[in-house]
Design a protein around this motif. Structure first.
Motif, PDB file in Angstrom:
ATOM      1  N   GLN A 280       2.972  -8.102   9.474  1.00 15.21           N
ATOM      2  CA  GLN A 280       3.770  -6.900   9.276  1.00 15.21           C
ATOM      3  C   GLN A 280       3.771  -6.583   7.783  1.00 15.21           C
ATOM      4  O   GLN A 280       3.866  -7.475   6.947  1.00 15.21           O
ATOM      5  CB  GLN A 280       5.193  -7.104   9.789  1.00 15.21           C
ATOM      6  N   TYR A 281       3.636  -5.304   7.449  1.00 15.80           N
ATOM      7  CA  TYR A 281       3.534  -4.939   6.034  1.00 15.80           C
ATOM      8  C   TYR A 281       4.022  -3.519   5.817  1.00 15.80           C
ATOM      9  O   TYR A 281       4.115  -2.698   6.741  1.00 15.80           O
ATOM     10  CB  TYR A 281       2.089  -5.071   5.541  1.00 15.80           C
ATOM     11  N   LEU A 282       4.332  -3.236   4.562  1.00 16.36           N
ATOM     12  CA  LEU A 282       4.689  -1.895   4.125  1.00 16.36           C
ATOM     13  C   LEU A 282       4.020  -1.670   2.774  1.00 16.36           C
ATOM     14  O   LEU A 282       4.145  -2.485   1.864  1.00 16.36           O
ATOM     15  CB  LEU A 282       6.208  -1.755   3.983  1.00 16.36           C
ATOM     16  N   MET A 283       3.300  -0.569   2.650  1.00 18.53           N
ATOM     17  CA  MET A 283       2.571  -0.263   1.419  1.00 18.53           C
ATOM     18  C   MET A 283       2.946   1.134   0.943  1.00 18.53           C
ATOM     19  O   MET A 283       3.071   2.068   1.742  1.00 18.53           O
ATOM     20  CB  MET A 283       1.062  -0.341   1.668  1.00 18.53           C
ATOM     21  N   PHE A 284       3.154   1.276  -0.382  1.00 21.50           N
ATOM     22  CA  PHE A 284       3.497   2.574  -0.951  1.00 21.50           C
ATOM     23  C   PHE A 284       2.637   2.818  -2.190  1.00 21.50           C
ATOM     24  O   PHE A 284       2.443   1.925  -3.012  1.00 21.50           O
ATOM     25  CB  PHE A 284       4.975   2.634  -1.338  1.00 21.50           C
TER      26      PHE A 284
ATOM     27  N   TRP B 101       4.703  -4.983   0.566  1.00 19.37           N
ATOM     28  CA  TRP B 101       5.518  -6.108   1.021  1.00 19.37           C
ATOM     29  C   TRP B 101       5.044  -6.485   2.420  1.00 19.37           C
ATOM     30  O   TRP B 101       4.575  -5.619   3.171  1.00 19.37           O
ATOM     31  CB  TRP B 101       6.998  -5.735   1.082  1.00 19.37           C
ATOM     32  N   GLY B 102       5.143  -7.758   2.767  1.00 15.50           N
ATOM     33  CA  GLY B 102       4.688  -8.181   4.087  1.00 15.50           C
ATOM     34  C   GLY B 102       5.189  -9.555   4.464  1.00 15.50           C
ATOM     35  O   GLY B 102       5.860 -10.241   3.688  1.00 15.50           O
TER      36      GLY B 102
ATOM     37  N   GLY C  77       6.432  -9.434  -2.427  1.00 16.40           N
ATOM     38  CA  GLY C  77       5.889  -8.145  -2.850  1.00 16.40           C
ATOM     39  C   GLY C  77       4.699  -8.278  -3.775  1.00 16.40           C
ATOM     40  O   GLY C  77       4.475  -9.299  -4.424  1.00 16.40           O
ATOM     41  N   PHE C  78       3.919  -7.219  -3.838  1.00 16.07           N
ATOM     42  CA  PHE C  78       2.745  -7.148  -4.711  1.00 16.07           C
ATOM     43  C   PHE C  78       2.802  -5.805  -5.436  1.00 16.07           C
ATOM     44  O   PHE C  78       3.009  -4.747  -4.811  1.00 16.07           O
ATOM     45  CB  PHE C  78       1.457  -7.259  -3.890  1.00 16.07           C
ATOM     46  N   TYR C  79       2.574  -5.821  -6.747  1.00 13.20           N
ATOM     47  CA  TYR C  79       2.717  -4.615  -7.556  1.00 13.20           C
ATOM     48  C   TYR C  79       1.547  -4.485  -8.530  1.00 13.20           C
ATOM     49  O   TYR C  79       1.146  -5.462  -9.145  1.00 13.20           O
ATOM     50  CB  TYR C  79       4.029  -4.650  -8.356  1.00 13.20           C
ATOM     51  N   GLU C  80       1.039  -3.266  -8.646  1.00 15.71           N
ATOM     52  CA  GLU C  80       0.029  -2.975  -9.660  1.00 15.71           C
ATOM     53  C   GLU C  80       0.160  -1.533 -10.108  1.00 15.71           C
ATOM     54  O   GLU C  80       0.600  -0.661  -9.347  1.00 15.71           O
ATOM     55  CB  GLU C  80      -1.391  -3.245  -9.144  1.00 15.71           C
ATOM     56  N   SER C  81      -0.204  -1.281 -11.350  1.00 18.82           N
ATOM     57  CA  SER C  81      -0.218   0.077 -11.903  1.00 18.82           C
ATOM     58  C   SER C  81      -1.436   0.215 -12.794  1.00 18.82           C
ATOM     59  O   SER C  81      -1.974  -0.789 -13.296  1.00 18.82           O
ATOM     60  CB  SER C  81       1.049   0.363 -12.708  1.00 18.82           C
ATOM     61  N   GLY C  82      -1.864   1.436 -12.984  1.00 14.39           N
ATOM     62  CA  GLY C  82      -3.043   1.630 -13.819  1.00 14.39           C
ATOM     63  C   GLY C  82      -3.316   3.078 -14.143  1.00 14.39           C
ATOM     64  O   GLY C  82      -2.585   3.989 -13.739  1.00 14.39           O
ATOM     65  N   LEU C  83      -4.378   3.270 -14.890  1.00 19.43           N
ATOM     66  CA  LEU C  83      -4.828   4.596 -15.305  1.00 19.43           C
ATOM     67  C   LEU C  83      -6.259   4.811 -14.847  1.00 19.43           C
ATOM     68  O   LEU C  83      -7.093   3.906 -14.949  1.00 19.43           O
ATOM     69  CB  LEU C  83      -4.761   4.739 -16.824  1.00 19.43           C
ATOM     70  N   GLU C  84      -6.531   6.003 -14.340  1.00 18.17           N
ATOM     71  CA  GLU C  84      -7.896   6.403 -14.005  1.00 18.17           C
ATOM     72  C   GLU C  84      -8.303   7.537 -14.935  1.00 18.17           C
ATOM     73  O   GLU C  84      -7.563   8.513 -15.096  1.00 18.17           O
ATOM     74  CB  GLU C  84      -7.992   6.873 -12.549  1.00 18.17           C
TER      75      GLU C  84
ATOM     76  N   ARG D  38      -1.748  -6.125 -12.792  1.00 23.09           N
ATOM     77  CA  ARG D  38      -0.964  -6.742 -11.720  1.00 23.09           C
ATOM     78  C   ARG D  38       0.289  -7.394 -12.326  1.00 23.09           C
ATOM     79  O   ARG D  38       0.206  -8.146 -13.297  1.00 23.09           O
ATOM     80  CB  ARG D  38      -1.836  -7.787 -11.020  1.00 23.09           C
ATOM     81  N   TYR D  39       1.443  -7.109 -11.742  1.00 21.05           N
ATOM     82  CA  TYR D  39       2.687  -7.638 -12.287  1.00 21.05           C
ATOM     83  C   TYR D  39       3.643  -7.988 -11.136  1.00 21.05           C
ATOM     84  O   TYR D  39       3.334  -7.760  -9.968  1.00 21.05           O
ATOM     85  CB  TYR D  39       3.336  -6.639 -13.253  1.00 21.05           C
ATOM     86  N   GLY D  40       4.786  -8.555 -11.471  1.00 20.67           N
ATOM     87  CA  GLY D  40       5.758  -8.907 -10.456  1.00 20.67           C
ATOM     88  C   GLY D  40       5.639 -10.354  -9.997  1.00 20.67           C
ATOM     89  O   GLY D  40       4.967 -11.180 -10.632  1.00 20.67           O
ATOM     90  N   PRO D  41       6.270 -10.694  -8.858  1.00 20.36           N
ATOM     91  CA  PRO D  41       6.313 -12.092  -8.399  1.00 20.36           C
ATOM     92  C   PRO D  41       4.946 -12.713  -8.157  1.00 20.36           C
ATOM     93  O   PRO D  41       4.785 -13.926  -8.282  1.00 20.36           O
ATOM     94  CB  PRO D  41       7.123 -12.002  -7.099  1.00 20.36           C
ATOM     95  N   ASN D  42       3.953 -11.906  -7.800  1.00 19.62           N
ATOM     96  CA  ASN D  42       2.616 -12.431  -7.530  1.00 19.62           C
ATOM     97  C   ASN D  42       1.670 -12.287  -8.716  1.00 19.62           C
ATOM     98  O   ASN D  42       0.443 -12.331  -8.557  1.00 19.62           O
ATOM     99  CB  ASN D  42       2.022 -11.750  -6.298  1.00 19.62           C
ATOM    100  N   GLN D  43       2.251 -12.121  -9.897  1.00 18.45           N
ATOM    101  CA  GLN D  43       1.431 -12.065 -11.101  1.00 18.45           C
ATOM    102  C   GLN D  43       0.785 -13.436 -11.343  1.00 18.45           C
ATOM    103  O   GLN D  43       1.389 -14.484 -11.109  1.00 18.45           O
ATOM    104  CB  GLN D  43       2.310 -11.683 -12.297  1.00 18.45           C
TER     105      GLN D  43
END
Length: 831
Positions: A733-737, A764-765, A784-791, A806-811
């Motif tokens: 089970q997961y949720l992605m935004f 999150w899953g 949770g898994f988090y990433e941000s970036g620039l294109e 990549r940042y947050g708990p799974n960094q």
């Protein structure tokens, strides 16, 4: 009786005799003045177009014309018998315009506030419960040959005093010769509009496009300008701008009271408006004619100046019984504006002079400088409160089966005036050119190529199947296709075969479909397939086929499962604003990696799945078009929602496991007037029961397990997690935004104009029954898994660069391991 009718018609025409005059209004520097008001001695008026030109039908008894323009002195000229062209030059005023002062506020703004407050009683779609009317529309693309003469036709040079040589530009000479005889493009349309239950539907009764036997449905659905002048977002050429009479418009527009004029015998304020922003393409400018008594719009001119100079004119008739102004005529015109760079569209280049600078030497004029598009619509047979039922009210536009087959008598009945000789020749010549150059056939081929097919006789070759690459199969070489209408419109056969150079295995699929109902695009299909698929990937059956010359993400995928079996489905658009697929399938599944599934103590290295699946996409705000060949989404709007439910069928065809899956996707996109765009994506999945890892969720990773950043450089995916390693996480089970915001292109150098996009993704899953999955090691997404970036896209030739963190708990522990650098590629077809 015939003589009586003839005499009656003759005297009527004599009493109502009209003559047509035309001309141009300029300033003292010979620059055209758009939207200048032309008023006759009989108080009839018109305005100039974006080029300062006007065409005006006046009665024979009119003897003067008065020309006025904001910031210039009025000028009255006498009409001369047999003179049809008038060039009027206005002198700029040195003092400010005199305006009536209403309290301490700009009088124009006071009037606009009253217009906004009165919209509910002046907007026909708000005041009236239902109405209907018909329109006749004629659209042409043409050029004035007189404008070309002396500018691009020829140049003179002297070799000696006795001999003169004339060098003629053959291409421009031919262009002038063509537009002297015909228009470049021409189409006519007769439609019926019906309004009820706050919905407006257009039914195309007849359509005629020069050079085409079958109508181009995309042209019919193309929205040149808003139908209602009261829409909060006014549309010009498929672009929406804030309406100068929207609720928030006074904070974004400047207004100026120019004059009071008479419109259809009623006094009206003439108000000039312009967007406060300095960007040329940021907003509208134009003139509103406001009824003094009820503050309704009695006439409107909307204009946007940019790469293209676009104007839309709305004219209205006052209906005393309903106490409302109802639209009678609309005019839409496009001419070429100014731009700093030439634009390449469909293999041709449109040249621009750019903004004038010091020492700027203008280029030689070319044919496209004098080409313009003109669309005129006339409303008639207007009826109010008819209560006639509207068939399929959820449709935005419906095209009748016989719309393209109407006889000439139909057009003669609906045209406001007979076609002139030039328009008649346009149909004859373009029809002949279209046949000799197979234009209609080429357009059909182009449509299919954009969707990834190339027609060869009765079969459309599938371009996606020819070659691809992934880490499991290596180069995948194949051949596939589907039969087209040349074989049958009611039956189709499709299939493909492929060979992987790395796994050394052949794959194939064979299927057929039968059309059950063409109006709702309802098909019954059956397939047998032996192929491979990425594990734990989410596939929505109703997702549109996306054709790319390359598909970057699969290049690095190594874990697949083989599936062999059959499936049968029904796909339909029978429910308004939806598309649905109901499918039954039975497949033998064999994971092609080290994996065993533990079910009640028994280890499965392969298994059988028999499932039923319902997939549906709902686009409540999109516009849909019904054509003789089916139902299509004519304008994609957001939000849109996709739902999919899958259920295994116990004890059916040797099914091994019992489980259910629910998948959901919501998409939203907002475009801004400053060319920025925000996109939102929410996706979720829930698997319940005994589900092997092959059919769970991996949340679309796209990062390589390599040591250095340089080694991990690869192509970016569409909506993939760029810093998440392949097979790093699995979920039941997961949720992605995801949120993306794109800015307008930035000019670094003349040929380097990248577009900047800011991206953030999170997921999150959880994993139920992890003990069932034997073999692969993986992590879960509870934290949770988090990433941000620039294109930075389209830096050069479509190629760009992207960077993500990549940042947050799974960094990860090492800083550099959290960084992903990707190559992006955006193919611009100029469409």
């Amino acid at each position: 009786m015939k003589l009586f009718c003839f005499l009656t018609l003759f005297f009527t025409l004599t009493l109502q005799a009209q003559i047509q005059i035309n001309g141009i209004v300029t300033d003292s520097n010979n620059k055209p003045l758009p939207f200048a008001t032309i008023t006759t001695s009989e108080n009839n008026n018109t305005i100039t177009d974006v080029d300062g030109k006007f065409i005006f039908k006046i009665s024979a008894s009119a003897n003067t014309l008065t020309v006025s323009y904001v910031g210039f002195q009025k000028k009255t000229i006498a009409l001369i018998k047999n003179k049809t062209f008038y060039a009027v030059s206005l002198v700029q005023q040195t003092d400010d315009l005199k305006e009536v002062v209403v309290s301490n506020e700009n009088p124009a703004l006071t009037i606009i506030r009253k217009v906004i407050a009165s919209k509910w009683q002046n907007d026909p779609q708000k005041k009236l419960s239902n109405f209907e009317y018909k329109t006749y529309n004629k659209l042409i693309v043409t050029a004035n040959p007189d404008s070309i003469d002396g500018r691009i036709d020829s140049s003179a040079s002297y070799k000696d005093l006795d001999k003169k040589i004339i060098n003629v530009d053959s291409s421009d000479y031919k262009f002038k010769e063509i537009v002297s005889k015909q228009h470049l493009f021409q189409t006519e349309k007769v439609s019926q509009y019906q309004f009820t239950n706050n919905k407006l539907k257009e039914t195309v009764l007849g359509t005629k496009i020069a050079g085409f036997k079958q109508p181009i449905y995309e042209v019919l659905a193309f929205n040149l300008q808003s139908i209602s002048i009261y829409d909060s977002k006014y549309e010009l050429f498929e672009t929406k701008y804030e309406n100068p009479i929207s609720n928030t418009a006074p904070s974004n527009y400047n207004y100026k009271l120019l004059d009071t004029v008479s419109i259809k015998g009623r006094d009206a304020y003439m108000i000039y408006f312009k967007n406060k922003q300095k960007r040329r393409s940021s907003g509208l400018e134009g003139v509103l004619y406001i009824d003094k008594e009820n503050f309704a719009v009695a006439k409107a001119v909307m204009r946007i100046k940019g790469v293209l100079d676009i104007s839309g004119i709305h004219e209205f008739e006052y209906i005393p019984k309903e106490k409302i102004w109802f639209q009678s005529n609309t005019t839409f015109k496009i001419v070429k504006g100014k731009n700093d760079d030439d634009i390449r569209i469909l293999g041709g280049t449109i040249q621009f002079d750019g903004d004038v600078e010091e020492n700027f030497e203008p280029r030689k004029k070319v044919a496209s400088d004098f080409t313009y598009l003109l669309s005129e619509s006339n409303s008639f047979d207007v009826r109010f409160n008819t209560n006639n039922p509207v068939k399929n009210p959820s449709l935005y536009i419906e095209i009748k089966d016989d719309a393209a087959k109407k006889p000439e008598s139909f057009w003669e009945a609906y045209r406001k005036e007979n076609l002139d000789l030039k328009s008649q020749k346009t149909y004859q010549l373009l029809d002949s050119i279209s046949v000799s150059n197979r234009i209609e056939k080429r357009l059909g081929i182009g449509r299919k190529i954009i969707n990834g097919f190339y027609p060869i006789g009765p079969v459309d070759l599938d371009l996606k199947k020819i070659i691809s690459y992934n880490n499991y199969e290596g180069f995948r070489l194949g051949l596939g296709g589907i039969t087209n209408d040349r074989l049958s419109k009611n039956f189709r056969i499709e299939g493909y075969t492929a060979y992987g150079t790395k796994d050394g295995a052949f794959k194939y699929s064979l299927g057929a479909g039968v059309l059950l109902d063409k109006y709702t695009n309802t098909w019954f299909n059956g397939y047998y397939t032996d192929d491979v698929r990425e594990i734990a990937s989410t596939v929505f059956a109703v997702d549109k086929r996306v054709f790319k010359i390359y598909d970057p993400r699969p290049i690095n995928i190594s874990t697949f499962y083989e599936y062999t079996g059959w499936r049968g489905n029904i796909q339909t658009k029978i429910i308004p604003k939806t598309e649905a697929v109901l499918e039954f399938s039975r497949n033998y599944i064999e994971p092609k990696f080290d994996y065993l599934f533990n079910h009640d103590g028994k280890l499965y290295s392969s298994y059988t799945m028999t499932t039923a699946m319902l997939s549906i996409v709902w686009a409540p705000f999109s516009d849909f078009m019904q054509t003789p060949t089916g139902r299509n989404e004519s304008e994609k709007r957001f939000p849109r929602f996709t739902f999919q439910y899958t259920q295994s069928l116990p004890n059916v065809f040797d099914n091994d496991f019992t489980f259910s899956k629910i998948d959901f996707k919501a998409e939203y996109e907002k475009k801004y007037l400053n060319r920025q765009k925000t996109s939102l994506l929410l996706q979720a999945g829930l698997a319940m029961g005994d589900v092997p890892i092959t059919h769970l969720y991996n949340t679309s990773p796209n990062n390589l397990t390599k040591e250095t950043i340089v080694q991990r450089i690869t192509f970016s995916g569409r909506n993939a997690f760029e810093t998440m390693f392949f097979n790093e996480f699995f979920s039941s089970q997961y949720l992605m935004f995801q949120i993306k915001h794109g800015f307008d292109r930035i000019t670094i150098f003349k040929k380097i104009r990248p577009s900047l996009v800011i991206v953030s993704r999170m997921a999150w899953g959880d994993m139920e029954k992890p003990e069932q999955h034997v073999g692969p090691s993986y992590k879960t997404l509870e934290r949770g898994f988090y990433e941000s970036g620039l294109e930075l896209n389209k830096i050069y030739k479509g190629f760009g660069l992207a960077g993500f963190y990549r940042y947050g708990p799974n960094q990860l522990l090492k800083f550099e391991d959290n960084i992903a650098v990707k190559i992006s590629y955006v193919l611009d077809l100029g469409l």
